[in-house]
Design a protein around this motif. Structure first.
Motif, short mmCIF file in Angstrom:
data_model
loop_
_atom_site.label_atom_id
_atom_site.label_comp_id
_atom_site.label_asym_id
_atom_site.label_seq_id
_atom_site.Cartn_x
_atom_site.Cartn_y
_atom_site.Cartn_z
N ARG A 34 -13.66 -71.46 56.04
CA ARG A 34 -12.77 -72.17 55.50
C ARG A 34 -11.08 -72.60 56.21
N ASN A 35 -10.59 -71.59 56.81
CA ASN A 35 -9.35 -71.77 57.19
C ASN A 35 -9.36 -72.52 58.35
N GLN A 36 -9.91 -72.36 59.31
CA GLN A 36 -10.69 -72.99 60.60
C GLN A 36 -10.70 -74.22 60.52
N ASP A 37 -11.37 -74.86 59.12
CA ASP A 37 -11.66 -76.03 58.65
C ASP A 37 -10.69 -76.76 58.69
N GLU A 38 -9.43 -75.95 56.68
CA GLU A 38 -8.57 -76.79 57.60
C GLU A 38 -7.54 -77.07 57.90
N PHE A 39 -7.24 -76.10 58.70
CA PHE A 39 -6.53 -75.70 60.75
C PHE A 39 -7.37 -77.02 60.91
N PHE A 40 -8.49 -77.60 61.46
CA PHE A 40 -8.86 -78.80 62.00
C PHE A 40 -8.41 -79.87 61.08
N ALA A 41 -8.64 -79.63 59.91
CA ALA A 41 -8.52 -81.48 59.38
C ALA A 41 -7.02 -81.21 59.12
N GLU A 42 -5.71 -80.50 58.93
CA GLU A 42 -4.32 -80.38 59.58
C GLU A 42 -4.14 -80.82 60.92
N LEU A 43 -4.73 -80.53 61.96
CA LEU A 43 -4.58 -80.96 62.83
C LEU A 43 -5.16 -82.22 63.48
#
Length: 187
Positions: A34-43
Motif C-alpha cells: 500500500r505504501n509503495q502504491d501510494e508512493f508510485f501514485a504520488e510520483l
C-alpha cells in the motif's frame, strides 16, 4: 476428559498463535505494498505536473521565437515578403497585419498556458475584435485557419472569433455579450 480439553486448548492456542505469526508477514507485506502504491501514485502525479510544465515552457519558447521573427519582419520590409502571405497591401498595412497577428497569438498563448481561462479569453477577444484593423486581418487570413486540424485549440479559438465577428456585425452595440460559446477547448 479435562486433560484432553486442556490439551486441545493448548494445541488450538498454539495453532492460533502460529497462524497469527504466518499472517503477520503478509499483513506487513500488504501495508508495504500500500505504501509503495501510494508512493508510485504520488510520483506519477509529480511526473504529470512536470510534463505539463515542460509543455508550457515549450509553448512559451515557440511563441518567443515566432515573435522575434515577427519583430524582424516589421523592422525589415524585405523580410516581410518572405513571412507574409498577404498580397496587394502596402508595407504599412502589412506591418499592421503582422502586429494584429501578434496580438491574437499573445492572447492564444495566454489561454494555452493557463494565464486566462475560457471566459477571460473571450473577453479579451471581444475587445480585440472591435478593432477594425484586427477585423481586416481576420478576414484576410480566413484561409489560413481552414487548414488547421478540427480538434486543435487554435481552430476552436478561431471559430470562437468567427462567432464574435458575426455577432458584432449583427449588433456592434452589444459587444460585451457576443461570443458566448459553450465548452472551451483544452489548452
Amino acid at each position: 476428559m479435562p486433560t484432553r480439553n486442556s490439551a486441545a486448548r493448548s494445541i488450538g492456542s498454539a495453532m492460533v498463535a502460529g497462524l497469527a505469526r504466518l499472517r503477520s508477514p503478509f499483513a506487513r507485506g500488504a501495508a508495504r505494498r500500500r505504501n509503495q502504491d501510494e508512493f508510485f501514485a504520488e510520483l506519477l502525479r509529480q511526473l504529470a505536473r512536470m510534463t505539463e510544465e515542460v509543455r508550457r515552457a515549450n509553448l512559451i519558447q515557440e511563441y518567443r521565437i515566432a515573435m522575434e521573427q515577427m519583430d524582424r519582419t516589421m523592422d525589415d520590409p524585405s523580410l516581410a515578403d518572405a513571412r507574409s502571405t498577404l498580397g496587394g497591401i502596402s508595407e504599412a498595412k502589412r506591418r499592421q497585419m503582422i502586429f494584429a497577428n501578434r496580438q491574437y497569438a499573445s492572447l492564444l498563448l495566454s489561454y494555452r498556458i493557463g494565464t486566462f481561462d475560457w471566459r477571460e479569453l473571450l473577453g479579451h477577444l471581444r475587445i480585440l475584435c472591435r478593432n477594425s484593423l484586427f477585423a481586416e486581418y481576420w478576414d484576410r487570413t480566413g484561409e489560413h485557419r481552414r487548414s488547421l486540424p478540427a480538434d486543435s485549440v487554435e481552430r476552436r479559438v478561431g471559430e470562437a472569433v468567427d462567432t464574435i465577428m458575426e455577432e458584432l456585425a449583427d449588433d456592434p452595440d452589444e459587444w460585451w455579450v457576443v461570443g458566448h460559446l459553450g465548452e472551451p477547448p483544452c489548452p
